[in-house]
Each structure stands twice: as structure tokens, then as C-alpha cells.
Design a protein around this motif. Structure first.
Motif, PDB file in Angstrom:
ATOM      1  N   VAL A 145       8.563  69.166 -36.525  1.00  0.00           N
ATOM      2  CA  VAL A 145       7.361  67.526 -36.286  1.00  0.00           C
ATOM      3  C   VAL A 145       7.761  67.857 -34.112  1.00  0.00           C
ATOM      4  O   VAL A 145       6.872  66.948 -34.081  1.00  0.00           O
ATOM      5  N   ALA A 146       8.809  67.537 -33.854  1.00  0.00           N
ATOM      6  CA  ALA A 146       9.163  67.826 -32.687  1.00  0.00           C
ATOM      7  C   ALA A 146       8.388  68.086 -31.308  1.00  0.00           C
ATOM      8  O   ALA A 146       7.462  68.292 -30.861  1.00  0.00           O
ATOM      9  N   ASP A 147       7.441  69.394 -32.553  1.00  0.00           N
ATOM     10  CA  ASP A 147       6.642  70.370 -31.104  1.00  0.00           C
ATOM     11  C   ASP A 147       5.659  70.076 -31.724  1.00  0.00           C
ATOM     12  O   ASP A 147       4.793  71.059 -30.184  1.00  0.00           O
ATOM     13  N   ILE A 148       5.447  69.431 -32.057  1.00  0.00           N
ATOM     14  CA  ILE A 148       3.806  68.673 -31.955  1.00  0.00           C
ATOM     15  C   ILE A 148       3.538  66.871 -31.429  1.00  0.00           C
ATOM     16  O   ILE A 148       4.160  66.856 -32.181  1.00  0.00           O
ATOM     17  N   ASP A 149       2.259  66.880 -31.219  1.00  0.00           N
ATOM     18  CA  ASP A 149       1.371  66.046 -31.246  1.00  0.00           C
ATOM     19  C   ASP A 149       0.655  65.111 -32.928  1.00  0.00           C
ATOM     20  O   ASP A 149       0.199  65.558 -32.870  1.00  0.00           O
ATOM     21  N   VAL A 150       1.972  64.300 -32.657  1.00  0.00           N
ATOM     22  CA  VAL A 150       1.565  63.785 -34.353  1.00  0.00           C
ATOM     23  C   VAL A 150       0.033  62.514 -34.016  1.00  0.00           C
ATOM     24  O   VAL A 150      -0.319  62.339 -34.933  1.00  0.00           O
ATOM     25  N   GLU A 151      -0.086  62.139 -32.669  1.00  0.00           N
ATOM     26  CA  GLU A 151      -1.397  61.639 -32.939  1.00  0.00           C
ATOM     27  C   GLU A 151      -2.455  62.283 -33.434  1.00  0.00           C
ATOM     28  O   GLU A 151      -3.752  62.542 -33.891  1.00  0.00           O
ATOM     29  N   VAL A 152      -2.628  63.911 -32.865  1.00  0.00           N
ATOM     30  CA  VAL A 152      -3.581  64.690 -33.210  1.00  0.00           C
ATOM     31  C   VAL A 152      -3.181  65.045 -34.811  1.00  0.00           C
ATOM     32  O   VAL A 152      -4.195  65.658 -35.124  1.00  0.00           O
ATOM     33  N   ILE A 170      15.449  69.893 -50.174  1.00  0.00           N
ATOM     34  CA  ILE A 170      15.646  71.151 -49.560  1.00  0.00           C
ATOM     35  C   ILE A 170      17.029  71.283 -48.703  1.00  0.00           C
ATOM     36  O   ILE A 170      17.492  70.490 -48.114  1.00  0.00           O
ATOM     37  N   ASP A 171      16.989  72.612 -48.380  1.00  0.00           N
ATOM     38  CA  ASP A 171      18.688  73.350 -47.863  1.00  0.00           C
ATOM     39  C   ASP A 171      18.932  72.323 -46.924  1.00  0.00           C
ATOM     40  O   ASP A 171      19.778  71.830 -45.915  1.00  0.00           O
ATOM     41  N   SER A 172      18.209  72.694 -45.356  1.00  0.00           N
ATOM     42  CA  SER A 172      18.701  72.083 -44.096  1.00  0.00           C
ATOM     43  C   SER A 172      18.127  70.353 -44.291  1.00  0.00           C
ATOM     44  O   SER A 172      17.040  70.029 -44.485  1.00  0.00           O
ATOM     45  N   SER A 173      19.011  70.559 -43.796  1.00  0.00           N
ATOM     46  CA  SER A 173      18.685  68.541 -43.401  1.00  0.00           C
ATOM     47  C   SER A 173      17.987  68.476 -41.911  1.00  0.00           C
ATOM     48  O   SER A 173      17.068  67.344 -42.170  1.00  0.00           O
ATOM     49  N   LYS A 174      17.419  69.297 -41.172  1.00  0.00           N
ATOM     50  CA  LYS A 174      16.300  68.762 -40.584  1.00  0.00           C
ATOM     51  C   LYS A 174      15.216  69.240 -41.165  1.00  0.00           C
ATOM     52  O   LYS A 174      14.404  68.416 -40.518  1.00  0.00           O
ATOM     53  N   PHE A 183      -2.537  70.053 -30.082  1.00  0.00           N
ATOM     54  CA  PHE A 183      -1.464  70.022 -30.639  1.00  0.00           C
ATOM     55  C   PHE A 183      -0.242  70.391 -30.612  1.00  0.00           C
ATOM     56  O   PHE A 183       0.633  69.606 -31.282  1.00  0.00           O
ATOM     57  N   GLY A 184       0.075  71.053 -29.803  1.00  0.00           N
ATOM     58  CA  GLY A 184       1.239  71.555 -29.539  1.00  0.00           C
ATOM     59  C   GLY A 184       1.703  72.566 -30.236  1.00  0.00           C
ATOM     60  O   GLY A 184       0.753  73.298 -30.709  1.00  0.00           O
ATOM     61  N   LYS A 185       2.844  73.440 -30.420  1.00  0.00           N
ATOM     62  CA  LYS A 185       3.440  74.879 -30.696  1.00  0.00           C
ATOM     63  C   LYS A 185       3.158  74.959 -31.889  1.00  0.00           C
ATOM     64  O   LYS A 185       4.058  74.634 -32.864  1.00  0.00           O
ATOM     65  N   HIS A 186       2.234  75.958 -31.962  1.00  0.00           N
ATOM     66  CA  HIS A 186       1.657  76.155 -33.578  1.00  0.00           C
ATOM     67  C   HIS A 186       1.377  77.445 -33.560  1.00  0.00           C
ATOM     68  O   HIS A 186       1.057  78.122 -32.712  1.00  0.00           O
ATOM     69  N   THR A 187       0.802  78.185 -34.570  1.00  0.00           N
ATOM     70  CA  THR A 187      -0.293  79.358 -35.114  1.00  0.00           C
ATOM     71  C   THR A 187      -0.961  78.376 -35.892  1.00  0.00           C
ATOM     72  O   THR A 187      -0.601  77.737 -37.095  1.00  0.00           O
TER      73      THR A 187
END
Length: 140
Positions: free
Chosen positions: A114-121, A20-24, A99-103
Motif C-alpha cells: 500500500v505504501a507504493d500507491i496513492d490512496v486517494e487515487v 496471511i503469513d507475512s505480517s506486512k 497511482f504509483g508503483k503497479h503493474t
């Protein structure tokens, strides 16, 4: 006869993530790998060239079309990260509200990071999807 494009392969999940190109995005792929592995208890497997799947089930539709698919999975695509859950799972919509930011698409939920979402959800979505598919398509 229709040939499934997305089949489980013996390709290395780690080698795929390392390309994967992007390190993030690579870092997020490793986080998701840990979350999905721990939550499902299944080893990650490559499905097709770009989907990391966990567990599998065999489906057969009334039309006669049948195949195998991962119970859940994800794909760190260039634009967004695709999360694969069971289509038709009834608790999904309720969980996605928290959940957080998603489509969403038919079976996919798309996130930027991953930082945009709730990991527990996310863990709850994974558990619900696996339970739903295992009940709908019991292993023989």
C-alpha cells in the motif's frame, strides 16, 4: 455447463486475513479492507478462497454466459496484492498514471504494498469501477 469458480462464500474475511503469513501483507490487507469498505459502503465478503469483494453485480454476456461478481475487490497473494476493478472502465488508465508503483492485467492491478500507491487515487479507482459496473449492469 460452465461452473463459476469464484462465488461469494460465507467464509470469514478476518479469519482469511489472519492466515496471511507475512505480517506486512496482513497489515496491508487490513488497510485495504478499511479503504474499500469506507469507499464503497459495502461489507467485505469472501469470493472463492482468496478474493475479498465488495458489493456484487450480475452480468450476462451475448454468448449466454452469466454470473455474479464483486463490484471491486482485492486479494493479498504471496507475490503481489491483486486489486480488482471493472475491465473496460474508461477513466482507469488516466487514474493509473497517478497511482504509483503497479503493474496491470486485464481486470487486475498488481501492487507490492500500500505504501507504493496513492490512496486517494485508489479511492477514485474504486468509485469509478463501482459506478461503471452499476451503470452497465443495473440491479433488478
Amino acid at each position: 455447463m460452465y461452473e463459476l469458480k469464484t462465488k461469494q462464500t460465507d467464509n470469514s474475511v478476518i479469519e482469511f486475513i489472519e492466515q496471511i503469513d507475512s505480517s506486512k501483507k496482513r497489515e496491508d490487507a487490513y488497510k485495504l479492507l478499511d479503504i474499500f469498505s469506507e469507499t464503497t459502503g459495502y461489507e467485505a465478503k469472501m469470493w472463492g478462497p482468496s478474493i475479498i469483494g465488495f458489493g456484487s453485480y450480475h452480468y450476462k454476456y451475448e454468448s449466454g454466459h452469466e454470473g455474479d461478481a464483486p463490484l471491486v475487490g482485492f486479494s493479498p497473494r504471496k507475490a503481489k496484492i491483486s486489486l480488482y476493478f471493472a475491465p473496460g472502465e474508461t477513466k482507469r488508465e488516466e487514474l493509473l498514471k497517478q497511482f504509483g508503483k503497479h503493474t496491470t492485467g486485464k481486470a487486475c492491478v498488481y501492487i507490492n504494498k500500500v505504501a507504493d500507491i496513492d490512496v486517494e487515487v485508489l479511492k477514485a479507482l474504486i468509485i469509478e469501477s463501482v459506478s461503471f459496473l452499476q451503470a452497465m449492469y443495473p440491479a433488478k
